[in-house]
Write an enzyme that holds these catalytic residues in place. Structure first.
Site, mmCIF file in Angstrom:
data_model
loop_
_atom_site.group_PDB
_atom_site.id
_atom_site.type_symbol
_atom_site.label_atom_id
_atom_site.label_comp_id
_atom_site.label_asym_id
_atom_site.label_seq_id
_atom_site.Cartn_x
_atom_site.Cartn_y
_atom_site.Cartn_z
ATOM 1 C CG ASP A 233 -8.617 1.194 -11.530
ATOM 2 O OD1 ASP A 233 -9.100 0.066 -11.321
ATOM 3 O OD2 ASP A 233 -7.590 1.602 -10.954
ATOM 4 C CD GLU B 208 -7.557 -5.902 -7.026
ATOM 5 O OE1 GLU B 208 -7.593 -5.220 -8.083
ATOM 6 O OE2 GLU B 208 -8.462 -5.924 -6.191
ATOM 7 C CG HIS B 209 -1.771 -6.622 -8.746
ATOM 8 N ND1 HIS B 209 -0.907 -5.621 -9.103
ATOM 9 C CD2 HIS B 209 -2.247 -6.298 -7.527
ATOM 10 C CE1 HIS B 209 -0.846 -4.719 -8.114
ATOM 11 N NE2 HIS B 209 -1.655 -5.112 -7.152
ATOM 12 C CB THR B 210 -5.739 -10.297 -13.512
ATOM 13 O OG1 THR B 210 -6.847 -9.508 -13.057
ATOM 14 C CG2 THR B 210 -5.514 -11.442 -12.537
ATOM 15 C CG ASP B 211 -5.654 -4.218 -14.710
ATOM 16 O OD1 ASP B 211 -4.552 -4.487 -14.178
ATOM 17 O OD2 ASP B 211 -6.243 -3.126 -14.550
ATOM 18 C CB SER C 215 -10.479 3.595 -8.878
ATOM 19 O OG SER C 215 -10.045 3.775 -10.157
ATOM 20 C CB SER C 216 -9.721 8.972 -6.025
ATOM 21 O OG SER C 216 -8.330 8.880 -5.806
ATOM 22 C CE1 TYR D 241 -1.218 -1.689 -10.241
ATOM 23 C CE2 TYR D 241 0.133 -0.652 -11.927
ATOM 24 C CZ TYR D 241 -1.017 -1.322 -11.552
ATOM 25 O OH TYR D 241 -1.942 -1.644 -12.512
ATOM 26 C CB SER E 246 -8.949 20.097 -6.766
ATOM 27 O OG SER E 246 -9.183 19.157 -5.741
HETATM 28 C C1 GLA Z 1 -4.765 -0.390 -9.692
HETATM 29 C C2 GLA Z 1 -4.644 -0.214 -11.196
HETATM 30 C C3 GLA Z 1 -5.494 -1.245 -11.922
HETATM 31 C C4 GLA Z 1 -5.190 -2.658 -11.425
HETATM 32 C C5 GLA Z 1 -5.225 -2.708 -9.911
HETATM 33 C C6 GLA Z 1 -4.764 -4.036 -9.392
HETATM 34 O O1 GLA Z 1 -6.067 -0.104 -9.275
HETATM 35 O O2 GLA Z 1 -5.055 1.070 -11.578
HETATM 36 O O3 GLA Z 1 -5.265 -1.157 -13.311
HETATM 37 O O4 GLA Z 1 -3.959 -3.108 -11.935
HETATM 38 O O5 GLA Z 1 -4.426 -1.711 -9.319
HETATM 39 O O6 GLA Z 1 -5.639 -5.033 -9.805
#
Ligand code: GLA
Length: 421
Positions: free
Chosen positions: A192, A47-50, A146-147, A241, A81
């Site tokens: 995502d 998480e928070h690595t991408d 991730s909607s 973020y 929608s």
């Molecule tokens: C959100 C972002 C992703 C990723 C995560 C944290 O989902 O869209 O790219 O950075 O947060 O891992």
């Protein structure tokens, strides 16, 4: 009628598609031509690595955004929608266009990155025809499943398809990420979008987000992926973020004075971190500690998965939560509480906050037999402590974006053989 599915499932899908067709006709006065779906995701670890060019381990899930679409002969896009009131209407040749009531509809916030996807698709492909689009999402908004990436990917795929463009999944993922940066207000990573495009039924991916090298792992049937929504909505565009990302970039710049070859925190190893952390601002040092340790945990999790060692996998997931809470500081009271509740349930191997943080879902890895009791426990204990309404989904790794329901057989034949994105 969908092929290769049990009759009951097929009937349910057809009923849902018919409901969408009716809603489409109410908005646009004609039937849709095709249906598509794009999945949400869970992330086992990483998480928070991408956006630090590190490693992640997501799976697409069986909650999806569904899209009904009909091409138009002009260059207008109209987006409706089931989840949002306003119809977004805009034109490839200009900005927002007058809506059917004669007013001028600015592109509503939910549709901004879609406008970006359309514009970027056209920039790469040449002139596109417009479309009427109706969107219905099973993925709760703001729950960290991730909607929004599913929406972008599903829409991009559908718009490309009705324009006769065969979409390369990685190119689509990168295009949608760019749209999110430039139009959606979030400087998110690739995770995502990648998994919404590439997801595979029954598998998780260990993804190197720098090279996009992917190793797929079968997800064991003895382990449920349980998403527990805190009911506290989060929004990456307005949460911390973007600030976290900026802190990581600031740390890289600072570290480059000693490590000039460092391109991203992905390149920082544990020994160099120990060596230079005392010279960094303590907040930046803590951010680096999370990223370096989390990258190591992804590799360790893949090894645990390969060995069928669920206890070890659970420990790594627990450690990920502590790191996100203490070093990266993206958890919140509700997420910490949800994780604690999950950890109290026998049969849960590990639990952590998931996604961007500051709200949304926790993820628990649980023995399937423990899931009903876990659900009961969450529904009982969590509202008591927070006055928020939680939700629990046991998710199954699912396929990435594609045709759905009654449009399926038509689109699988490749409706308009076209160019390749
Ligand atoms: C959100 C972002 C992703 C990723 C995560 C944290 O989902 O869209 O790219 O950075 O947060 O891992």
């Amino acid at each position: 009628m969908s092929l290769n599915k049990p009759v009951s499932e097929t009937a349910a899908v057809d009923a849902e598609a018919e409901g969408m067709a009716r809603a489409f006709a109410q908005r646009f006065g004609r039937p849709p031509a095709r249906f598509y779906r794009a999945p949400g995701r869970v992330n086992v670890i990483g998480e928070h690595t991408d956006y630090n060019q590190g490693w992640v381990m997501p799976a697409a899930i069986d909650l999806a955004v569904r899209i009904a679409i009909a091409p138009r002969s002009d260059r207008r896009l109209r987006l409706a929608s089931a989840q949002f009131e306003a119809i977004a209407s805009f034109d490839f040749d200009g900005g927002p266009v007058p809506d059917s009531d004669g007013g001028v509809a600015a592109v509503p916030r939910w549709a901004r990155s879609l406008a970006g996807v359309a514009r970027l698709l056209e920039a790469g492909q040449g002139p596109l025809r417009g479309a009427d689009v109706f969107i219905d999402s099973q993925i709760p908004v703001g729950a960290g499943l991730s909607s929004s990436a599913a929406l972008d990917v599903g829409f991009g795929y559908a718009l490309a398809a009705v324009n006769g463009i065969t979409v390369d999944p990685t190119a689509l993922a990168l295009l949608c990420q760019r749209a999110s940066h430039e139009f959606g207000g979030t400087r998110c990573g690739i995770m995502d979008f990648y998994i919404a495009c590439h997801g595979r039924a029954g598998q998780v991916v260990e993804l190197d987000t720098r090279t996009l090298d992917a190793r797929w792992w079968p997800w064991p049937g003895q382990l449920s992926l349980v998403a527990c929504d805190t009911g506290r909505s989060h929004d990456n565009a307005t949460s911390g973020y973007n600030q976290r990302r900026a802190e990581c970039e600031a740390a890289v710049v600072r570290l480059q004075q000693w490590l000039p070859q460092l391109r991203a925190l992905r390149d920082l190893n544990a020994a160099d971190l120990d060596r230079y952390a005392p010279q960094l601002d303590p907040t930046l040092a803590a951010r680096c500690r999370h990223v370096v340790s989390e990258n190591a945990r992804v590799a360790a999790a893949a090894a645990a998965l390969a060995a069928g060692d669920f206890v070890r996998l659970g420990e790594l997931v627990d450690a990920s939560h502590r790191s996100l809470r203490d070093d990266y500081q993206v958890s919140c009271r509700e997420l910490d509480l949800m994780v604690e509740i999950c950890r109290r349930q026998p049969g849960v191997y590990g639990a952590r906050m998931m996604g961007g943080g500051f709200g949304g879902c926790a993820l628990a890895l649980a023995a399937p037999a423990a899931v009903p009791e876990l659900r009961r426990r969450v529904m009982r204990e969590y509202p008591h402590a927070t006055a928020l309404v939680p939700e629990v989904w046991a998710c199954t790794p699912a396929a990435g974006v594609g045709a759905w329901a009654i449009g399926e057989s038509a689109t699988q034949d490749g409706v308009d053989a076209g160019t390749t994105l």
